[in-house]
Design an enzyme around this catalytic site. Structure first.
Site, short mmCIF file in Angstrom:
data_model
loop_
_atom_site.label_atom_id
_atom_site.label_comp_id
_atom_site.label_asym_id
_atom_site.label_seq_id
_atom_site.Cartn_x
_atom_site.Cartn_y
_atom_site.Cartn_z
N ARG A 128 0.82 -1.22 0.00
CA ARG A 128 0.00 0.00 0.00
C ARG A 128 0.85 1.27 0.00
O ARG A 128 0.32 2.37 -0.07
CB ARG A 128 -0.93 0.04 1.22
CG ARG A 128 -1.71 -1.23 1.41
CD ARG A 128 -3.11 -1.14 0.80
NE ARG A 128 -3.66 -2.48 0.66
CZ ARG A 128 -4.43 -2.88 -0.35
NH1 ARG A 128 -4.74 -2.04 -1.32
NH2 ARG A 128 -4.88 -4.10 -0.40
N HIS B 175 5.76 -9.53 -6.43
CA HIS B 175 4.59 -8.73 -6.83
C HIS B 175 4.87 -7.26 -6.55
O HIS B 175 5.30 -6.91 -5.46
CB HIS B 175 3.36 -9.20 -6.04
CG HIS B 175 2.05 -8.84 -6.67
ND1 HIS B 175 1.68 -7.54 -6.93
CD2 HIS B 175 1.01 -9.60 -7.10
CE1 HIS B 175 0.48 -7.52 -7.49
NE2 HIS B 175 0.04 -8.77 -7.61
N TYR C 102 0.41 -2.48 -4.94
CA TYR C 102 -0.87 -2.11 -5.56
C TYR C 102 -0.92 -0.62 -5.91
O TYR C 102 -1.70 -0.21 -6.76
CB TYR C 102 -2.04 -2.42 -4.62
CG TYR C 102 -2.24 -3.89 -4.36
CD1 TYR C 102 -2.22 -4.80 -5.41
CD2 TYR C 102 -2.46 -4.37 -3.08
CE1 TYR C 102 -2.42 -6.16 -5.18
CE2 TYR C 102 -2.65 -5.73 -2.84
CZ TYR C 102 -2.64 -6.61 -3.89
OH TYR C 102 -2.84 -7.94 -3.66
N HIS D 260 0.42 -5.35 -11.93
CA HIS D 260 -0.88 -5.07 -12.54
C HIS D 260 -0.65 -4.00 -13.61
O HIS D 260 -0.11 -2.94 -13.28
CB HIS D 260 -1.89 -4.57 -11.51
CG HIS D 260 -2.22 -5.59 -10.46
ND1 HIS D 260 -3.08 -5.34 -9.42
CD2 HIS D 260 -1.80 -6.88 -10.29
CE1 HIS D 260 -3.20 -6.43 -8.67
NE2 HIS D 260 -2.42 -7.37 -9.16
N GLU E 61 0.08 -9.12 -15.25
CA GLU E 61 -0.96 -9.98 -14.71
C GLU E 61 -2.26 -9.81 -15.49
O GLU E 61 -2.67 -8.69 -15.82
CB GLU E 61 -1.18 -9.67 -13.22
CG GLU E 61 -2.24 -10.58 -12.59
CD GLU E 61 -2.23 -10.53 -11.07
OE1 GLU E 61 -1.31 -9.92 -10.47
OE2 GLU E 61 -3.15 -11.10 -10.47
N ASP F 284 -3.92 -15.32 -13.92
CA ASP F 284 -4.67 -15.42 -12.66
C ASP F 284 -6.00 -16.12 -12.95
O ASP F 284 -6.82 -15.62 -13.73
CB ASP F 284 -4.88 -14.02 -12.07
CG ASP F 284 -5.45 -14.04 -10.66
OD1 ASP F 284 -6.48 -14.72 -10.45
OD2 ASP F 284 -4.89 -13.36 -9.78
N HIS G 178 -9.02 -13.94 -11.93
CA HIS G 178 -9.17 -12.74 -12.76
C HIS G 178 -9.65 -13.08 -14.17
O HIS G 178 -10.53 -12.39 -14.70
CB HIS G 178 -7.84 -11.98 -12.86
CG HIS G 178 -7.37 -11.41 -11.56
ND1 HIS G 178 -6.17 -10.75 -11.42
CD2 HIS G 178 -7.93 -11.41 -10.33
CE1 HIS G 178 -6.02 -10.37 -10.16
NE2 HIS G 178 -7.07 -10.77 -9.48
N HIS H 118 -1.44 -17.41 -11.00
CA HIS H 118 -2.04 -17.09 -9.71
C HIS H 118 -3.25 -17.99 -9.57
O HIS H 118 -4.18 -17.90 -10.37
CB HIS H 118 -2.46 -15.61 -9.64
CG HIS H 118 -1.33 -14.68 -9.35
ND1 HIS H 118 -1.47 -13.32 -9.38
CD2 HIS H 118 -0.03 -14.92 -9.00
CE1 HIS H 118 -0.31 -12.76 -9.07
NE2 HIS H 118 0.58 -13.71 -8.84
N ASP I 279 -13.30 -9.49 -9.20
CA ASP I 279 -12.02 -9.71 -8.52
C ASP I 279 -12.15 -9.92 -7.02
O ASP I 279 -11.61 -9.15 -6.23
CB ASP I 279 -11.05 -8.55 -8.82
CG ASP I 279 -9.64 -8.85 -8.32
OD1 ASP I 279 -9.39 -9.96 -7.80
OD2 ASP I 279 -8.78 -7.95 -8.43
N HIS J 73 -11.32 -13.06 -4.58
CA HIS J 73 -10.76 -14.42 -4.55
C HIS J 73 -11.50 -15.27 -3.52
O HIS J 73 -11.98 -14.75 -2.51
CB HIS J 73 -9.28 -14.37 -4.18
CG HIS J 73 -8.45 -13.56 -5.13
ND1 HIS J 73 -7.08 -13.54 -5.08
CD2 HIS J 73 -8.78 -12.73 -6.14
CE1 HIS J 73 -6.62 -12.75 -6.02
NE2 HIS J 73 -7.63 -12.23 -6.67
N GLU K 265 -3.49 -17.17 -3.87
CA GLU K 265 -3.85 -15.84 -3.32
C GLU K 265 -5.24 -15.95 -2.72
O GLU K 265 -6.10 -15.11 -2.95
CB GLU K 265 -3.83 -14.79 -4.42
CG GLU K 265 -2.50 -14.66 -5.13
CD GLU K 265 -2.54 -13.65 -6.27
OE1 GLU K 265 -3.40 -13.79 -7.15
OE2 GLU K 265 -1.72 -12.72 -6.24
#
Ligand code: FE
Ligand code: FE
Ligand code: ZN
Length: 273
Positions: free
Chosen positions: A36, A66, A69, A106, A141, A175, A178, A210, A223, A225, A255
């Site tokens: 974050r 990764h 975000y 992403h 991704e 993914d 996704h 993923h 989205d 999971h 995930e």
């Protein structure tokens, strides 16, 4: 097969490797910095070296790092875009401490400016970050397509890859949640989805998975999971994906919403397949 989950990098590289072993994993994912926030702590080269040794000793597959975000290399606002590209450039240097692994991100959100404007920005970010001497492969991704997410179709991802200069250093992270949420029918026609991927992008570019179930139906663009076997994709379809011969040898990263015991159970189940 190579299977693992996301681990917290706050305790260092070697500890992530030990944690993975405890869970029965032989690969893992980690955020290159706070997911974050922006600031990244100094890399301890000896710690990275100790993880590399442990990975060799225990036959780990490639790691799938990764990006945070907060990174949006196709943001409409120039300052966010610039900050994001600098983050990617810095992450590429940091990944050199663990050479030969994957760095997944992403593609971003185009927020208002349209996907046509965003695609060249994403490719430019990669071109500004990836150098010929780097040992990392950057993965885009596949996204669920919520809001203005770029990467909701194989065509969008292909358009980005086409603009990348160092083509042998980029690939795709598939993914399962996704792509399903984006409208690819991983339940009834996973062979067809892979065929489509091959036709549009080329299966040689599918480098990591993923591995998630989804709380929502196909083409929901949500989205969210779910644990393996407890969502709309379900156990049978996910088993077929995990054991698909065309995906053999790729790192699979869970995930799913789990605690450590839950991850250990999912990893053991998937290995038993
Ligand atoms: Fe992701
Ligand atoms: Fe993912
Ligand atoms: Zn997701």
């Amino acid at each position: 097969m190579y299977i693992g989950n996301h681990l917290s990098s706050s305790k260092g590289f070697l500890n992530m490797g030990k944690e993975a072993l405890k869970l029965g994993a032989n690969t893992f994912a980690f955020f290159t910095r706070n997911p974050r926030g922006g600031a990244a702590k100094e890399i301890d080269a000896a710690d990275a070296g100790a993880l590399i040794e442990l990975m060799e000793e225990h036959n780990f597959g490639k790691l799938v790092a990764h990006a945070p975000y907060t990174m949006n290399v196709c943001a409409a606002k120039e300052n966010i875009r610039k900050f994001s590209v600098e983050m990617m450039q810095d992450d590429m240097e940091r990944m050199e401490y663990l050479p030969g692994n994957y760095y997944n991100f992403h593609p971003g959100s185009h927020v208002g400016q349209g996907v046509e404007a965003a695609i060249p920005m994403i490719a430019e970010a990669i071109n500004k970050s990836l150098k010929p001497e780097h040992h990392t492969t950057i993965l885009l991704e596949t996204m669920a397509g919520k809001g203005s997410e770029v990467g909701r179709s194989f065509e969008e991802l292909k358009a980005i890859l086409d603009l990348v200069t160092l083509k042998d250093k980029v690939g795709i992270c598939f993914d399962t949640c996704h792509t399903w949420d984006a409208g690819y029918d991983n339940v009834n026609d996973f062979d067809g989805v892979l065929e489509e991927f091959d036709k549009v992008i080329g299966l040689d570019k599918l480098m990591a998975v993923h591995f998630n179930d989804s709380m929502n139906v196909c083409a929901s663009h949500k989205d969210r999971h779910q644990k393996i076997g407890e969502g709309e994709i379900g156990l049978e379809a996910l088993r077929k994906i995990a054991t698909h011969p065309l995906l053999a040898g790729k790192p699979f990263i869970l995930e799913t919403p789990n605690d450590d015991a839950g991850y250990a159970r999912e990893i053991a189940m998937i290995k038993s397949w």
